[in-house]
Design a protein around this motif. Structure first.
Motif, PDB file in Angstrom:
ATOM      1  N   ASP A 109      71.182  33.007   1.201  1.00  0.00           N
ATOM      2  CA  ASP A 109      70.254  33.546   1.254  1.00  0.00           C
ATOM      3  C   ASP A 109      69.794  33.158   2.933  1.00  0.00           C
ATOM      4  OD1 ASP A 109      69.588  33.965  -1.192  1.00  0.00           O
ATOM      5  OD2 ASP A 109      68.724  31.893  -1.695  1.00  0.00           O
ATOM      6  N   TRP A 110      70.678  32.634   3.788  1.00  0.00           N
ATOM      7  CA  TRP A 110      70.530  32.768   5.113  1.00  0.00           C
ATOM      8  C   TRP A 110      70.584  33.991   5.885  1.00  0.00           C
ATOM      9  CZ3 TRP A 110      74.279  27.922   6.795  1.00  0.00           C
ATOM     10  CH2 TRP A 110      73.758  26.705   6.164  1.00  0.00           C
ATOM     11  N   PRO A 111      69.772  34.371   6.824  1.00  0.00           N
ATOM     12  CA  PRO A 111      70.011  35.539   7.445  1.00  0.00           C
ATOM     13  C   PRO A 111      71.315  35.569   8.373  1.00  0.00           C
ATOM     14  CG  PRO A 111      67.822  34.650   8.044  1.00  0.00           C
ATOM     15  CD  PRO A 111      68.486  33.849   7.286  1.00  0.00           C
ATOM     16  N   ASP A 112      71.846  36.682   8.585  1.00  0.00           N
ATOM     17  CA  ASP A 112      73.172  36.689   9.392  1.00  0.00           C
ATOM     18  C   ASP A 112      73.186  35.975  10.908  1.00  0.00           C
ATOM     19  OD1 ASP A 112      74.131  37.983   7.287  1.00  0.00           O
ATOM     20  OD2 ASP A 112      74.015  40.097   8.300  1.00  0.00           O
ATOM     21  N   ASP A 113      71.978  35.968  11.294  1.00  0.00           N
ATOM     22  CA  ASP A 113      71.905  35.556  12.959  1.00  0.00           C
ATOM     23  C   ASP A 113      71.983  34.016  12.734  1.00  0.00           C
ATOM     24  OD1 ASP A 113      69.319  35.522  11.698  1.00  0.00           O
ATOM     25  OD2 ASP A 113      68.480  36.558  13.593  1.00  0.00           O
ATOM     26  N   PRO A 139      65.491  27.139   7.355  1.00  0.00           N
ATOM     27  CA  PRO A 139      65.109  28.391   8.188  1.00  0.00           C
ATOM     28  C   PRO A 139      64.471  29.621   7.223  1.00  0.00           C
ATOM     29  CG  PRO A 139      67.591  28.477   7.166  1.00  0.00           C
ATOM     30  CD  PRO A 139      66.713  27.017   6.865  1.00  0.00           C
ATOM     31  N   ALA A 140      63.956  30.527   8.077  1.00  0.00           N
ATOM     32  CA  ALA A 140      63.600  31.765   7.136  1.00  0.00           C
ATOM     33  C   ALA A 140      64.733  32.202   6.381  1.00  0.00           C
ATOM     34  CB  ALA A 140      63.227  32.617   8.312  1.00  0.00           C
ATOM     35  N   LEU A 141      64.316  32.537   5.226  1.00  0.00           N
ATOM     36  CA  LEU A 141      65.582  32.957   4.195  1.00  0.00           C
ATOM     37  C   LEU A 141      65.288  34.597   3.945  1.00  0.00           C
ATOM     38  CD1 LEU A 141      65.371  29.921   1.778  1.00  0.00           C
ATOM     39  CD2 LEU A 141      67.021  30.327   3.654  1.00  0.00           C
ATOM     40  N   VAL A 142      66.224  35.324   3.395  1.00  0.00           N
ATOM     41  CA  VAL A 142      66.149  36.499   3.095  1.00  0.00           C
ATOM     42  C   VAL A 142      65.235  36.903   2.174  1.00  0.00           C
ATOM     43  CG1 VAL A 142      67.556  38.627   2.115  1.00  0.00           C
ATOM     44  CG2 VAL A 142      68.772  37.075   3.780  1.00  0.00           C
ATOM     45  N   ASP A 143      65.068  35.663   0.812  1.00  0.00           N
ATOM     46  CA  ASP A 143      64.103  36.229  -0.045  1.00  0.00           C
ATOM     47  C   ASP A 143      62.985  35.435   0.327  1.00  0.00           C
ATOM     48  OD1 ASP A 143      65.284  33.639  -0.254  1.00  0.00           O
ATOM     49  OD2 ASP A 143      65.490  33.946  -2.655  1.00  0.00           O
ATOM     50  N   ALA A 144      62.804  34.411   1.264  1.00  0.00           N
ATOM     51  CA  ALA A 144      61.587  34.071   1.844  1.00  0.00           C
ATOM     52  C   ALA A 144      61.366  33.858   3.246  1.00  0.00           C
ATOM     53  CB  ALA A 144      61.872  32.476   1.292  1.00  0.00           C
ATOM     54  N   PRO A 145      61.200  35.054   3.865  1.00  0.00           N
ATOM     55  CA  PRO A 145      60.941  35.247   5.293  1.00  0.00           C
ATOM     56  C   PRO A 145      60.039  34.218   5.854  1.00  0.00           C
ATOM     57  CG  PRO A 145      60.081  37.224   4.159  1.00  0.00           C
ATOM     58  CD  PRO A 145      60.742  36.214   3.357  1.00  0.00           C
ATOM     59  N   ASP A 146      58.916  33.720   5.252  1.00  0.00           N
ATOM     60  CA  ASP A 146      58.066  32.744   5.817  1.00  0.00           C
ATOM     61  C   ASP A 146      58.530  31.501   5.584  1.00  0.00           C
ATOM     62  OD1 ASP A 146      56.318  34.688   6.273  1.00  0.00           O
ATOM     63  OD2 ASP A 146      55.178  34.736   4.480  1.00  0.00           O
ATOM     64  N   GLY A 147      59.595  31.118   5.226  1.00  0.00           N
ATOM     65  CA  GLY A 147      60.316  29.717   5.200  1.00  0.00           C
ATOM     66  C   GLY A 147      59.720  29.071   3.973  1.00  0.00           C
ATOM     67  N   LYS A 148      59.961  27.747   3.744  1.00  0.00           N
ATOM     68  CA  LYS A 148      59.614  27.162   2.366  1.00  0.00           C
ATOM     69  C   LYS A 148      58.540  25.961   2.911  1.00  0.00           C
ATOM     70  CE  LYS A 148      61.433  23.739  -0.860  1.00  0.00           C
ATOM     71  NZ  LYS A 148      62.721  22.994  -1.270  1.00  0.00           N
ATOM     72  N   ARG A 151      53.358  28.609   4.717  1.00  0.00           N
ATOM     73  CA  ARG A 151      54.714  28.200   4.988  1.00  0.00           C
ATOM     74  C   ARG A 151      55.137  28.660   6.245  1.00  0.00           C
ATOM     75  NH1 ARG A 151      56.949  26.808  -0.276  1.00  0.00           N
ATOM     76  NH2 ARG A 151      55.874  27.286  -2.050  1.00  0.00           N
ATOM     77  N   VAL A 152      56.183  27.738   6.853  1.00  0.00           N
ATOM     78  CA  VAL A 152      56.772  28.382   8.181  1.00  0.00           C
ATOM     79  C   VAL A 152      58.258  28.113   8.056  1.00  0.00           C
ATOM     80  CG1 VAL A 152      54.835  28.192   9.625  1.00  0.00           C
ATOM     81  CG2 VAL A 152      56.117  26.261   9.271  1.00  0.00           C
ATOM     82  N   PRO A 153      59.153  28.819   8.615  1.00  0.00           N
ATOM     83  CA  PRO A 153      60.472  28.259   8.875  1.00  0.00           C
ATOM     84  C   PRO A 153      60.218  26.945   9.934  1.00  0.00           C
ATOM     85  CG  PRO A 153      60.378  30.625   9.222  1.00  0.00           C
ATOM     86  CD  PRO A 153      58.907  30.128   9.226  1.00  0.00           C
ATOM     87  N   LEU A 154      61.347  26.057   9.998  1.00  0.00           N
ATOM     88  CA  LEU A 154      61.157  24.951  10.699  1.00  0.00           C
ATOM     89  C   LEU A 154      62.533  24.500  11.280  1.00  0.00           C
ATOM     90  CD1 LEU A 154      59.581  22.426  11.871  1.00  0.00           C
ATOM     91  CD2 LEU A 154      60.343  21.276   9.947  1.00  0.00           C
ATOM     92  N   TYR A 155      62.550  24.474  12.789  1.00  0.00           N
ATOM     93  CA  TYR A 155      64.009  24.277  13.121  1.00  0.00           C
ATOM     94  C   TYR A 155      63.520  23.156  14.438  1.00  0.00           C
ATOM     95  CZ  TYR A 155      64.562  28.961  11.835  1.00  0.00           C
ATOM     96  OH  TYR A 155      64.677  30.200  11.013  1.00  0.00           O
TER      97      TYR A 155
END
Length: 305
Positions: A197-201, A238-247, A286-290
């Motif tokens: 589910d991770w985006p390619d980048d 990360p943002a996921l393909v099926d959850a672009p807003d993150g978890k 929700r947000v992606p977090l790095y």
């Protein structure tokens, strides 16, 4: 950043905002009781939280215990929890001398069945929620690992404490690191979500990092971030393909963790902007977090452009 505490091998927390200290005293006081109650609360509660996730009995117990403890603190105006739809009014005017306390009562509770690490995340805001991370005045987390520790970040910096309960039932906070900083030479990484589910980048970045660092991922953000604070490195959900807003939830998880990591000399982003600058629309956004060492986070941002 505060100078290293002369009693870094033990002692009482340094003087700071008395309301903030009272909040973390209350959180620490609940920790032994939460921990002791977990063995009998590893089952589903039969309810979902406002994010639509199934809630364990341990989640609800920790939430109730923390709500009672924190709403009793003078200077807490509201209690906001990942497990509750709306804030609990504690009687003070938030932003006018009182704080809003946002809690993830049992982060990583899915680890309860398998007896892996979990914790409690705390954000202390000087504004009603939803608010940005710039409104945080302090943040911290309790980690229920082999020992119970609490990391606290405030205006004085970041410190790590051991939380213990005496034979007489009193709870003590003993500083083990008075000026916690990310090591300059990072060693570990931990990335959440299913790899397909991770985006390619992000996948390309992960492939680079796994050749440089050691994998440390346990399924509880608190435990994984604590590894990064201890050894240096990067954590990402990360943002996921099926959850672009993150978890992860901005108010309860991402903002407090970003505040802690930045105060410890690191960086935090949603992939575009500093997590602390993300403008929320609702309490349960929700947000992606790095988060982690700055150069690793900057490399990731460049990879996601």
């Amino acid at each position: 950043m505060a100078d290293p505490d002369p009693a870094a091998d033990g002692g009482d927390p340094p003087e700071s905002d008395p309301i903030v200290e009272a909040i973390f005293d209350a959180v620490a006081a609940t920790a032994p009781e939460i921990r002791a109650a977990l063995p009998g609360r590893r089952v589903e509660s039969g309810t979902d939280n406002p994010s639509g996730e199934s809630v364990l009995a341990g989640d609800l117990y920790a939430d109730e215990l923390l709500a009672d403890a924190l709403t009793a603190v003078e200077g807490v105006g509201s209690f906001v929890s990942e497990e509750r739809e709306a804030a609990v009014d504690a009687g003070g005017a938030v932003g006018e001398g009182a704080y809003a306390v946002a809690i993830d009562p049992l982060d990583g509770s899915s680890n309860l069945r398998s007896n892996n690490a979990m914790g409690t995340v705390v954000g202390v805001y000087d504004a009603p929620l939803p608010a940005t991370g710039r409104d945080l005045v302090a943040a911290g987390y309790v980690l229920y690992g082999p020992i119970t520790t609490m990391v606290v970040a405030d205006a004085d910096g970041v410190r790590e404490e051991v939380v213990t309960e005496s034979e007489r039932g009193s709870v003590d906070r003993s500083i083990v690191e008075g000026d916690l900083r990310l090591p300059d030479d990072p060693l570990v990484y931990g990335f959440g979500g299913r790899v397909p589910d991770w985006p390619d980048d992000f996948t390309a970045y992960a492939r680079e990092v796994e050749d440089e660092l050691k994998l440390r991922y346990g399924g509880a953000m608190v435990g994984d971030v604590n590894q990064v604070l201890t050894y240096g490195g990067i954590f990402a959900y990360p943002a996921l393909v099926d959850a672009p807003d993150g978890k992860l939830r901005l108010s309860f998880e991402a903002n407090p963790i970003a505040y802690i990591v930045e105060r410890a000399g690191g960086a935090a982003t949603d992939g575009e902007v500093d997590i602390l600058d993300v403008e929320p629309e609702g309490v349960h956004d929700r947000v992606p977090l790095y988060v982690g060492n700055e150069r690793l986070v900057e490399r990731l941002k460049a990879a996601l452009d």
